[in-house]
Design a protein around this motif. Structure first.
Motif, PDB file in Angstrom:
ATOM      1  N   TRP B 270     -66.680  21.586  18.219  1.00  0.00           N
ATOM      2  CA  TRP B 270     -65.639  21.193  19.286  1.00  0.00           C
ATOM      3  C   TRP B 270     -66.198  19.987  20.006  1.00  0.00           C
ATOM      4  O   TRP B 270     -67.298  19.824  20.251  1.00  0.00           O
ATOM      5  N   LYS B 271     -65.365  18.983  20.482  1.00  0.00           N
ATOM      6  CA  LYS B 271     -65.894  17.626  20.923  1.00  0.00           C
ATOM      7  C   LYS B 271     -65.025  17.506  22.283  1.00  0.00           C
ATOM      8  O   LYS B 271     -64.020  17.750  22.500  1.00  0.00           O
ATOM      9  N   VAL B 272     -65.988  17.044  23.053  1.00  0.00           N
ATOM     10  CA  VAL B 272     -65.308  16.798  24.658  1.00  0.00           C
ATOM     11  C   VAL B 272     -65.028  15.473  24.695  1.00  0.00           C
ATOM     12  O   VAL B 272     -65.767  14.311  24.414  1.00  0.00           O
ATOM     13  N   LEU B 273     -63.694  14.932  24.827  1.00  0.00           N
ATOM     14  CA  LEU B 273     -63.164  13.720  24.839  1.00  0.00           C
ATOM     15  C   LEU B 273     -62.691  13.314  26.316  1.00  0.00           C
ATOM     16  O   LEU B 273     -63.063  14.299  27.114  1.00  0.00           O
ATOM     17  N   ARG B 276     -59.561  15.642  26.678  1.00  0.00           N
ATOM     18  CA  ARG B 276     -59.518  16.806  26.110  1.00  0.00           C
ATOM     19  C   ARG B 276     -60.701  17.347  25.482  1.00  0.00           C
ATOM     20  O   ARG B 276     -61.313  16.449  25.113  1.00  0.00           O
ATOM     21  N   ILE B 277     -60.771  18.563  25.444  1.00  0.00           N
ATOM     22  CA  ILE B 277     -61.859  19.201  24.670  1.00  0.00           C
ATOM     23  C   ILE B 277     -61.049  19.710  23.297  1.00  0.00           C
ATOM     24  O   ILE B 277     -60.158  20.474  23.274  1.00  0.00           O
ATOM     25  N   ILE B 288     -57.095  20.908  28.445  1.00  0.00           N
ATOM     26  CA  ILE B 288     -56.837  19.452  29.008  1.00  0.00           C
ATOM     27  C   ILE B 288     -56.774  19.761  30.622  1.00  0.00           C
ATOM     28  O   ILE B 288     -57.205  20.690  31.206  1.00  0.00           O
ATOM     29  N   ALA B 289     -56.192  18.415  31.455  1.00  0.00           N
ATOM     30  CA  ALA B 289     -56.291  18.428  32.705  1.00  0.00           C
ATOM     31  C   ALA B 289     -55.013  18.101  33.102  1.00  0.00           C
ATOM     32  O   ALA B 289     -54.356  17.207  32.318  1.00  0.00           O
ATOM     33  N   PRO B 305     -57.657  22.375  35.050  1.00  0.00           N
ATOM     34  CA  PRO B 305     -57.580  22.295  33.701  1.00  0.00           C
ATOM     35  C   PRO B 305     -56.649  23.469  33.193  1.00  0.00           C
ATOM     36  O   PRO B 305     -56.455  24.463  33.800  1.00  0.00           O
ATOM     37  N   LEU B 306     -56.118  23.254  31.983  1.00  0.00           N
ATOM     38  CA  LEU B 306     -55.403  24.150  31.039  1.00  0.00           C
ATOM     39  C   LEU B 306     -55.590  24.130  29.902  1.00  0.00           C
ATOM     40  O   LEU B 306     -56.303  23.213  29.214  1.00  0.00           O
ATOM     41  N   LEU B 307     -55.510  25.463  29.311  1.00  0.00           N
ATOM     42  CA  LEU B 307     -55.641  25.435  27.661  1.00  0.00           C
ATOM     43  C   LEU B 307     -54.255  25.241  27.001  1.00  0.00           C
ATOM     44  O   LEU B 307     -53.277  25.968  27.332  1.00  0.00           O
TER      45      LEU B 307
END
Lengths: 456, 456
Positions: B270-273, B276-277, B288-289, B305-307
């Motif tokens: 997984w990557k953190v942008l 978003r992750i 996301i946020a 944050p939300l999934l």
């Protein structure tokens, strides 16, 4: 729940002698088993352990195979109780083992196939154990020992009729989330009686419960799961009321408990000596090591660590009889190793010596009602052993005491009167009754059936 | 279980109009609520979050108060399934929140006090929510907002009559061991009707279930816990048979699943942008946020944050009717965030897009029976939303499908026909029915009561 099954269990509980089994016959058999038990258990230093060692990175005590169990650390935080946070060593054994009893009807009475089994930590050598008592490492033969007798009745694709089957917890202060599968099956086909095994009625098992250190913890735990008619002859286990379930949900929702597995080397307040891991105050328990030599087990010689508690525990239910059947005063038990915050335990469960070292030496509620009860109100009082495969000479005094008629129990999240028939319903599920409560439930089966004691 | 309570629930389920509440009245009220909803939700970059930040040591996304929830990592190992080991982000929220519905009898019919509630991740703004839907941080006012209306009916010393009360799990693939307390209480005293709340019968709620994204996840979950008489008019919930409990125990004993919380920075694949992750294959979900501005909630403006899941889920029960009442084909679900190995879930539960990226793109058992069923066998088919307080536009298509009469279901640890009355008994306890199964159970209440649809 089938009414006829509960009736058949009750009938076995009322049977002290059958053509298949008498208590005299048992005693003779037991003496022979004891005479044949050549096992020897000696304490050793940790560096004499074979196949066990302290892992370099964590200090955890582990088996070379990665199987069996490990001695690790636990860090507990909780919002109630005399101590808010503490570290301790703990036994971690994630596998689900089998504690299974095979039953079969002879002459119209259900008999239970029990085993004379030595465990290295047993007080007094042999104890009366379930048909099968095996970790998964055991029955999958991680240690290349002999096959576990009768295990096929519990692991096969086509198992016989199941009378009870639930994963139940064990000591939450000593084990991290340990559960074993407690199973009772009924066989109708012929079944060979192997050396070291014997058929007993439930009434005989209940009678033998009154002897110190004879019926082992696993047997008591499994027997507690039987569909027993506490509400009367005809009724099976009841269903827990919504009020009781809500009380449990409430207690579990409001406790803040976190238990974090940590490296044994990080455990504060305990020290590792050459032959034991011990608390700075000398309280609670030690971790020790033993060398075992035996015949009649899967392998002949091994070494292993054991948990050796200080003092003798007290576990007791206050009991009262009502028009709706017997009730016990349950206590909620928050323990670091619990899988789901807390379980229902005895009215009193403690080791009095350990309470003395806690800050402020808090009083144990109801302890005086239990230990100071007049003899006429004591329904059961025996020293019974905890599991000898992991614990060394761990013994508790199990008591059932008739509550004084004027006992006041204020509404509380800690104690509540619960009908035995409701507990018999809850015990069909995981996460409700702790191991000490289950032992006492088996003792209550005895007290409430109460066949006449036979001539000695 | 009181028979009369199950009868009263059934009576409410059969009531589509009462002097207190009509569907036309509901629709008018709902339009007014929607017109008054001035909330606005915007996606933002993580560095625009207020009071939330990535913790330096772990990379976890945490709230400054230490409360609410955190986005962490999970490393899962399992012995079955298409993937043996994986990492993923996960929501960790150890607190037990309250999902509570207040009920009261008007004109002899039980009514349910429901709320028009905005959650930032909701698809379509307002959804119909339980009377109380509050994390412990909420109702203890960690964020210094307004008090939670009606919470005193669930937290007071002297609660009203409890009709159901159990901690139930939520999405085990997105949450780490999350449980909320699902409670229904019945009030007999007068109770003020606050703005944004409305009394509805169970029959009306069932009717509204057929509208996409209207009855929220928490409402569906709590309603599933009602003592509903699936076995017929008179019977309450049944008791699970020993065979069923043994099948569950067997499944739980044989799965080797370990789920270890790890630092978010250690999560592989997984990557953190900046905003978003995300999974390297773009599958499963993003973290996301959002920035939220609203009136009519405890506070007026916040970020969180939300999934945000990819794709639309499918959750379906195959149903059959037998002489002993309706049965559903349950599937056992092993999820990384499960508190106890596995729970019982729908026959089919998947997001078809995600299955395509798994090694070998394994077939989903029974998927074609569910999605390809002729219309006459489809008993229920609606797009419903998952929890909007943690998930962004998470929607699943919920289906109830009559099984073809010739369907063969081999004996298996993965699927089993179970009587609805047994499930209604199990739902009184934690650890049995997963959240998707609970939604479907509420839909089954509707299908099996089946009052005539009123003129539109």
């Amino acid at each position: 729940m089938s009414r006829s099954l509960a009736e058949r269990v009750t009938r076995s509980a009322a049977s002290l002698a059958t053509p298949t089994s008498t208590l005299d016959g048992f005693r003779e058999w037991w003496r022979r088993q004891q005479a044949g038990d050549t096992s020897r258990v000696e304490r050793i230093a940790f560096d004499e352990l074979r196949s066990w060692s302290f892992e370099a990175r964590t200090g955890n005590l582990v088996h070379d195979s990665g199987g069996f169990y490990t001695i690790e650390g636990l860090r507990v935080h909780r919002d109630t109780g005399p101590v808010a946070t503490w570290d301790q060593p703990i036994i971690h054994q994630p596998e689900i083992g089998i504690l299974g009893i095979v039953t079969k009807e002879f002459d119209g009475v259900l008999h239970f196939l029990m085993q004379a089994k030595m465990e290295p930590g047993n007080f007094g050598g042999l104890q009366l154990s379930p048909t099968v008592q095996a970790t998964r490492s055991n029955y999958r033969r991680v240690h290349s020992g002999r096959a576990v007798s009768y295990v096929e009745y519990f692991t096969g694709e086509h198992r016989p009729r199941v009378l009870a089957d639930a994963r139940q917890s064990e000591q939450g202060s000593w084990f991290y989330r340990k559960r074993n599968r407690n199973v009772v099956v009924e066989v109708t086909d012929d079944i060979e009686l192997l050396d070291g095994f014997r058929w007993l009625t439930l009434g005989q098992l209940h009678h033998l419960l009154e002897y110190d250190d004879l019926v082992n913890m696993d047997s008591r735990s499994v027997l507690a799961c039987l569909p027993f008619a506490f509400g009367g002859e005809a009724a099976g286990p009841g269903e827990a009321s919504t009020e009781l379930l809500s009380w449990i949900t409430d207690a579990r929702s409001h406790h803040d408990v976190t238990a974090e597995r940590i490296a044994l080397s990080r455990v504060a307040g305990w020290k590792v000596l050459p032959d034991r891991i011990t608390h700075d105050d000398g309280a609670f328990f030690d971790i020790i090591a033993v060398d075992v030599t035996t015949e009649g087990r899967e392998v002949r010689s091994w070494t292993q660590p054991l948990l050796s508690p200080r003092g003798v525990g007290v576990a007791a239910f206050l009991v009262r009889r009502t028009a709706h059947g017997p009730q016990v005063l349950v206590g909620t038990r928050v323990e670091g190793g619990s899988a789901d915050v807390l379980e229902l335990g005895p009215t009193v469960q403690c080791t009095p010596e350990n309470h003395a070292v806690l800050p402020g030496a808090p009083e144990v509620p109801f302890l005086e009602h239990v230990l100071g009860a007049p003899k006429g109100r004591v329904l059961f009082d025996t020293l019974l052993s905890e599991e000898g495969g992991r614990f060394h000479h761990a013994r508790s005094r199990y008591l059932l005491v008739e509550a004084p008629p004027d006992l006041e129990v204020p509404a509380s999240p800690d104690h509540r009167w619960v009908a035995m028939s409701e507990l018999a319903g809850l015990i069909r599920h995981s996460h409700y009754l702790n191991i000490e409560a289950r032992t006492l439930i088996t003792c209550l089966q005895k007290v409430l059936t109460c066949p006449p004691t036979p001539p000695q």
